[in-house]
Design an enzyme around this catalytic site. Structure first.
Site, PDB file in Angstrom:
ATOM      1  N   PHE A  46     -35.118  11.346  86.334  1.00 10.85           N
ATOM      2  CA  PHE A  46     -33.663  11.519  86.216  1.00 10.85           C
ATOM      3  C   PHE A  46     -33.213  12.968  86.402  1.00 10.85           C
ATOM      4  O   PHE A  46     -32.026  13.261  86.326  1.00 10.85           O
ATOM      5  CB  PHE A  46     -33.209  11.030  84.836  1.00 10.85           C
ATOM      6  CG  PHE A  46     -33.901   9.776  84.386  1.00 10.85           C
ATOM      7  CD1 PHE A  46     -33.590   8.558  84.962  1.00 10.85           C
ATOM      8  CD2 PHE A  46     -34.875   9.816  83.400  1.00 10.85           C
ATOM      9  CE1 PHE A  46     -34.236   7.403  84.566  1.00 10.85           C
ATOM     10  CE2 PHE A  46     -35.529   8.663  82.988  1.00 10.85           C
ATOM     11  CZ  PHE A  46     -35.210   7.455  83.578  1.00 10.85           C
ATOM     12  N   SER A  47     -34.145  13.885  86.612  1.00 11.78           N
ATOM     13  CA  SER A  47     -33.822  15.302  86.706  1.00 11.78           C
ATOM     14  C   SER A  47     -33.275  15.659  88.076  1.00 11.78           C
ATOM     15  O   SER A  47     -33.755  15.177  89.106  1.00 11.78           O
ATOM     16  CB  SER A  47     -35.065  16.143  86.409  1.00 11.78           C
ATOM     17  OG  SER A  47     -34.801  17.521  86.619  1.00 11.78           O
TER      18      SER A  47
ATOM     19  N   PRO B  57     -40.617  11.168  79.755  1.00 10.48           N
ATOM     20  CA  PRO B  57     -40.578  12.016  80.958  1.00 10.48           C
ATOM     21  C   PRO B  57     -39.201  12.041  81.619  1.00 10.48           C
ATOM     22  O   PRO B  57     -38.563  11.006  81.795  1.00 10.48           O
ATOM     23  CB  PRO B  57     -41.618  11.370  81.876  1.00 10.48           C
ATOM     24  CG  PRO B  57     -42.574  10.718  80.943  1.00 10.48           C
ATOM     25  CD  PRO B  57     -41.747  10.222  79.797  1.00 10.48           C
ATOM     26  N   CYS B  58     -38.766  13.256  81.985  1.00  9.95           N
ATOM     27  CA  CYS B  58     -37.426  13.418  82.571  1.00  9.95           C
ATOM     28  C   CYS B  58     -37.462  13.416  84.094  1.00  9.95           C
ATOM     29  O   CYS B  58     -36.405  13.405  84.731  1.00  9.95           O
ATOM     30  CB  CYS B  58     -36.777  14.704  82.065  1.00  9.95           C
ATOM     31  SG  CYS B  58     -37.653  16.209  82.574  1.00  9.95           S
ATOM     32  N   ARG B  59     -38.655  13.441  84.679  1.00 11.91           N
ATOM     33  CA  ARG B  59     -38.749  13.571  86.136  1.00 11.91           C
ATOM     34  C   ARG B  59     -37.934  12.532  86.904  1.00 11.91           C
ATOM     35  O   ARG B  59     -37.289  12.869  87.900  1.00 11.91           O
ATOM     36  CB  ARG B  59     -40.224  13.495  86.565  1.00 11.91           C
ATOM     37  CG  ARG B  59     -40.442  13.834  88.036  1.00 11.91           C
ATOM     38  CD  ARG B  59     -41.893  13.613  88.435  1.00 11.91           C
ATOM     39  NE  ARG B  59     -42.227  12.190  88.509  1.00 11.91           N
ATOM     40  CZ  ARG B  59     -43.445  11.733  88.785  1.00 11.91           C
ATOM     41  NH1 ARG B  59     -44.435  12.585  88.965  1.00 11.91           N
ATOM     42  NH2 ARG B  59     -43.671  10.435  88.853  1.00 11.91           N
TER      43      ARG B  59
END
Length: 470
Positions: free
Chosen positions: A26-27, A22-24
């Site tokens: 670091f996005s 999941p990129c949340r």
């Protein structure tokens, strides 16, 4: 869940694992909680799954911001401890044939190689940027022409019969409240010539605008790209263009710009065997979320083909236009005084070093020692004698960098750099040589012979023990 998943995957004995934790956390589009987000731990979980399976290759994808996190560094440690050579960099999908700017961190690993193994292979699939008009046709977008507004100054319209209507601005909420036109848009219009075509998108970050020229790739598509105009929008007198006249793209248009085929099936609920829209059965919001989170197909294809080429041990030519390696005067002096190279042998040595550096330059390695390891593994059509000469030139540079590291840390003087070959080995051997064994101390007297039950201090019979070091 790792206890269930990792052993199950290990039984499959996969050759390669692709994944995107999941990129949340670091996005830029999220709250950017980073390592403090519970989902960040799944980056390490992915690394554990790879280490438990040890496939020949793995690829982990995420947003560029992950490279600054602690979990990413720990994941790299897990990969390296499992024996993987790492290639890690931020790539832009627009460099591989997508008509959209989308930067993503790609971390790829291979067993039995050296770091940087992917770069030369993937760079061969780079291409010139593709514009919006290249994909959607030359007529896409709205053509703008400048004119003079008596009450404001330079303004933009579609020109011709549309000019008067386009410039009949009605006072409204404008950019200050609706948040549409930005400084980036004003700068773009000022720099653009007559007749340039644009499309409108809901602006993203603070530095982004809402106008996108069709002669360039589209800006990064995010979930908010789907946001339509506010019904309350009216341009103010301070704005040079009425944004309502600018064309907007559909989801299908944005999908094509991302590199998906026209017949791509986005709906997970689409019934088999029935002709239906590719977006049937799924919400508009979910469609944009999938598109915004996707690895764009042109870049994904480039990664896949690069790994295939590496697996086949494909021999690659050095990248054209690479900057030649600069040989310092200090290294030239070292070659003369330590390796006793002069005249033609010295010239040939420097030529060999530049050539071998060119072969390994694409791996972006930090030291000659790492480059030497990579060179020994690289597939090549070089004759054995030629390969041997190139390797010797790089080995000499390794030796020089090794000795110079002792100079840089102050352990030896700079003049020591030019002492005879092998001097450093002798110096280090003597520097770390253990001290001579000390003379054994006399035995310790624990008590006197009490045969005469006295305290005669001159008694000589004693019980002894070995000294403590024994």
């Amino acid at each position: 869940m790792l206890a269930d998943i990792a052993p199950e995957l290990a039984q499959i004995k996969a050759d390669i694992i692709f994944g995107g934790p999941p990129c949340r956390p670091f996005s830029k589009a999220g709250k950017q909680r980073g390592d403090n987000d519970a989902l960040a731990a799944l980056t390490e979980a992915f690394a554990v799954i790879v280490a438990a399976n040890r496939p020949k290759y793995f690829v982990m994808e995420n947003v560029a911001g992950i490279t600054k996190s602690a979990v990413f560094k720990r994941a790299l440690g897990i990969f390296r401890n499992a024996g993987y050579a790492i290639s890690e960099d931020v790539f832009d999908a627009a460099d591989f044939g997508a008509a959209q700017r989308r930067k993503r961190c790609i971390c790829a690993g291979a067993l039995g190689d050296a770091d940087g193994w992917l770069f030369d292979y993937i760079n061969q699939y780079r291409q010139a940027p593709v514009s919006i008009a290249d994909i959607l046709g030359p007529d896409i977008g709205t053509t703008l022409y400048s004119s003079v507004d008596p009450t404001h100054g330079k303004a933009w319209s579609r020109g011709g019969i549309h000019a008067d209507r386009d410039l009949a601005f009605k006072k409204g909420r404008g950019s200050s409240k609706a948040g549409y036109i930005r400084k980036a848009d004003l700068a773009l219009l000022q720099q653009s010539g007559e007749g340039r075509r644009f499309i409108w998108r809901y602006p993203g970050g603070k530095n982004s605008g809402c106008l996108v020229p069709v002669d360039q790739p589209h800006s990064t598509i995010i979930s908010s790209t789907k946001t339509p105009f506010s019904k309350n929008y009216r341009p103010t007198r301070e704005e040079p263009v009425d944004l309502r006249i600018i064309d907007r793209l559909t989801f299908e248009d944005l999908s094509l710009l991302s590199g998906f085929p026209a017949n791509w099936v986005w709906s997970v609920n689409q019934a088999k065997g029935k002709a239906a829209s590719t977006t049937k059965g799924i919400s508009h919001s979910s469609l944009f979320q999938m598109l915004a989170n996707s690895v764009l197909p042109p870049m994904a294809e480039a990664i896949g083909r690069a790994i295939g080429d590496h697996h086949k041990r494909k021999v690659l030519q050095p990248a054209k236009g690479a900057t030649p390696f600069k040989i310092t005067r200090e290294y030239q002096t070292w070659l003369r005084q330590v390796k006793h190279l002069h005249g033609q042998p010295l010239t040939q040595e420097q030529s060999d070093l530049r050539n071998v550096k060119k072969l390994v330059a694409g791996r972006k390695l930090k030291s000659a020692e790492d480059e030497l390891q990579a060179f020994d593994i690289m597939p090549t059509t070089l004759a054995p004698s030629r390969r041997s000469n190139l390797r010797r030139a790089l080995s000499h540079l390794c030796e020089f960098e090794h000795i110079k590291s002792y100079v840089d840390c102050g352990m030896i003087a700079k003049s020591d750099l030019f002492k005879p070959d092998g001097w450093l080995d002798w110096y280090l051997a003597s520097y770390y040589k253990p001290a001579e064994q000390e003379v054994r101390p006399p035995a310790i007297i624990l008590g006197k012979n009490r045969k005469n039950s006295g305290t005669d201090a001159t008694a000589t019979d004693s019980r002894i023990v070995e000294t403590a070091d024994q």
